[in-house]
Scaffold this active site. Sequence first.
Site, short mmCIF file in Angstrom:
data_model
loop_
_atom_site.label_atom_id
_atom_site.label_comp_id
_atom_site.label_asym_id
_atom_site.label_seq_id
_atom_site.Cartn_x
_atom_site.Cartn_y
_atom_site.Cartn_z
CE LYS A 157 -6.18 8.18 -11.38
NZ LYS A 157 -7.13 8.03 -10.37
CD GLU A 231 7.39 10.99 -1.51
OE1 GLU A 231 7.47 10.43 -0.44
OE2 GLU A 231 8.14 11.73 -1.84
CB CYS A 265 1.63 7.87 4.33
SG CYS A 265 2.12 9.61 4.36
CD GLU A 364 -0.01 2.07 4.37
OE1 GLU A 364 -0.36 1.67 3.24
OE2 GLU A 364 0.56 3.07 4.54
P1 NAD Z 1 -3.85 3.88 -4.27
O1 NAD Z 1 -2.19 3.22 -4.66
O2 NAD Z 1 -4.81 2.94 -4.34
O3 NAD Z 1 -4.23 4.97 -5.20
C1 NAD Z 1 -3.52 6.25 -5.39
C2 NAD Z 1 -3.80 6.71 -6.71
O4 NAD Z 1 -3.27 5.81 -7.78
C3 NAD Z 1 -5.13 7.14 -6.91
O5 NAD Z 1 -5.29 8.20 -7.91
C4 NAD Z 1 -5.45 5.77 -7.91
O6 NAD Z 1 -6.64 6.03 -8.85
C5 NAD Z 1 -4.26 5.65 -8.78
N1 NAD Z 1 -4.13 4.28 -9.33
C6 NAD Z 1 -4.16 2.93 -8.71
N2 NAD Z 1 -4.10 1.93 -9.77
C7 NAD Z 1 -3.41 2.65 -10.80
C8 NAD Z 1 -2.69 2.08 -11.96
N3 NAD Z 1 -2.84 0.80 -12.01
N4 NAD Z 1 -2.10 3.05 -12.73
C9 NAD Z 1 -2.35 4.22 -12.56
N5 NAD Z 1 -2.73 4.90 -11.16
C10 NAD Z 1 -3.43 4.25 -10.46
O7 NAD Z 1 -3.57 4.66 -2.76
P2 NAD Z 1 -4.70 5.11 -1.88
O8 NAD Z 1 -5.55 4.07 -1.36
O9 NAD Z 1 -5.39 6.28 -2.66
O10 NAD Z 1 -3.82 6.16 -0.73
C11 NAD Z 1 -3.44 5.30 0.23
C12 NAD Z 1 -2.00 4.77 0.32
O11 NAD Z 1 -1.13 5.90 -0.22
C13 NAD Z 1 -1.44 4.36 1.72
O12 NAD Z 1 -0.54 3.14 1.16
C14 NAD Z 1 -0.68 5.38 2.16
O13 NAD Z 1 0.51 4.88 2.96
C15 NAD Z 1 -0.05 5.86 0.83
N6 NAD Z 1 0.47 7.44 1.10
C16 NAD Z 1 1.79 7.82 1.07
C17 NAD Z 1 2.18 8.88 1.32
C18 NAD Z 1 3.56 9.17 1.22
O14 NAD Z 1 3.92 10.22 0.99
N7 NAD Z 1 4.62 8.04 1.23
C19 NAD Z 1 1.33 9.89 1.68
C20 NAD Z 1 0.09 9.48 1.56
C21 NAD Z 1 -0.61 8.38 1.52
#
Ligand code: NAD
Length: 475
Positions: A157, A231, A265, A364
Amino acid sequence: MADVIDVINPATEEILGQVPRGTAADAHAAVAAAKAAFPAWSRTPATVRAGLLHEAANKIQAHTDELTHLLTVEEGKPWVENEEEIFWVHDTFHYYAELGRHERGRFLPPGDPDQINFVVKEPYGVVVCIVPWNFPLLLLAWKLAPALAAGNTVVIKPSEYTPLSTLRLIELGFDHFPAGVVNVVTGYGPEVGEPLVNHPDVPLIAFTGSLATGQRIAALAAPSMKKLHLELGGKDPLVVAPDVDLATAVSATAYAGLINAGQVCTSAERIYVHESIFGRFSEELADFVGKLRLGNGLDRQTDVGPMLRDSFRTKVEQVVAEAVRAGGKVLVGGGRPAHLERGFFLEPTVMVNVNHEMRLMREETFGPVLPLMPYSDFDEAIALANDTEFGLGATLLTHDARLVKRFYEGVKAGTIWINDPLTDNFAGPFGGMKMTGGGRELGQEGLDEFYEVKHVHWDVEGQLKEYWFPYGAGE
Ligand code: NAD
């Protein structure tokens, strides 16, 4: 309700294309396809799977330019950063192709002379990979490659903001895989992500994204005790020791905080500089950052691209404004560049007079902001570095070995960088501590996340045991 999602170029605000707005029915169909493909895929010899993964890597590499272009227009970061992302992606598939055929368990010294004891690593079944937008292909590869190498089938997804590059990656790189082994559903988290998380035929969810979404997924998965590989967010510190070469430290700090416009991140979001060099360091950093070129990532001269969406930019502006109201001072940046009429650009920003009461130093930020604080002794620097709910990465700039030891022993974070922030080495694990979640990607650890282990106790002779019932027999 529209049944498609527009995908927007953040540098031009143009619509690049549309993808289906997936539903629960799409999620269920993808899981059914992955479930049907699992028995044959999990029994496929690891050497055969390795060959297919190497072939995928080669196909991806052969399309580097096309995928780099798509990533640049869809996600916005500069060409050079996306080209590097594609390199890491195909390298991940090569790496796990080999690691996946290396071993599948271990043989133990038996507890009894008649026994054979061994541990078998087995694939889970259907693995759901939910991926964010900031490194859409890299973070997918870190899940997809080990999941497939371990013998799982997968439903992906992608983020609703960056689905085009994912769809193209799978189309170009995986057309030689058996049907149903790799599946993609596009759409919004609550509409298609949650039906995947809730599906009874999905035992493992590998998720990278925000803390809030991670918590939501964990809550949904709790009743059925699904395995979670999480993550989540970060608020990484970068500490500058007094012995550094100033120009090198300035350049390292700008890189650590501003690649992908700070939308990483592991971005350095809190900078702690020894008080003896704080004044000169902040001036030189502001000067350096003020000269970075902001622009469309397709222009090879661009250092910093746009933020992904206007709403994300507005949030960062609000956090900066809040810090300014509380006494923070902007040394450079902070505004929208006048020369770029379109696109979600925000000038790279350096701030001082900040403190840990501010949201800027606690939550963040995920934007191009470098807030600097002075420290006087190294224990204070370590305490400041640890003053966060997250524990993803931490950087120290120094040549003093004693400080290095104190830093890596004292800081609670999954990755420690000394003098070279944000580098990766696939042979070792990447992941976080505390509220970043405990998942590990890359290395052997990143493969083991996609295996369940089973300990087999086999008594080859099968003779009657004196320690069975009845206990009183020998008396
Ligand atoms: P997000 O949590 O908004 O979305 C991530 C994914 O989850 C997307 O595909 C989204 O559609 C999906 N999603 C959203 N709500 C959901 C739900 N209720 N059920 C299932 N799936 C759902 O994050 P983002 O804005 O896409 O990414 C940024 C975040 O990701 C930041 O917090 C960043 O720190 C984190 N990040 C972490 C790492 C790591 O390795 N720790 C790496 C990159 C990004």
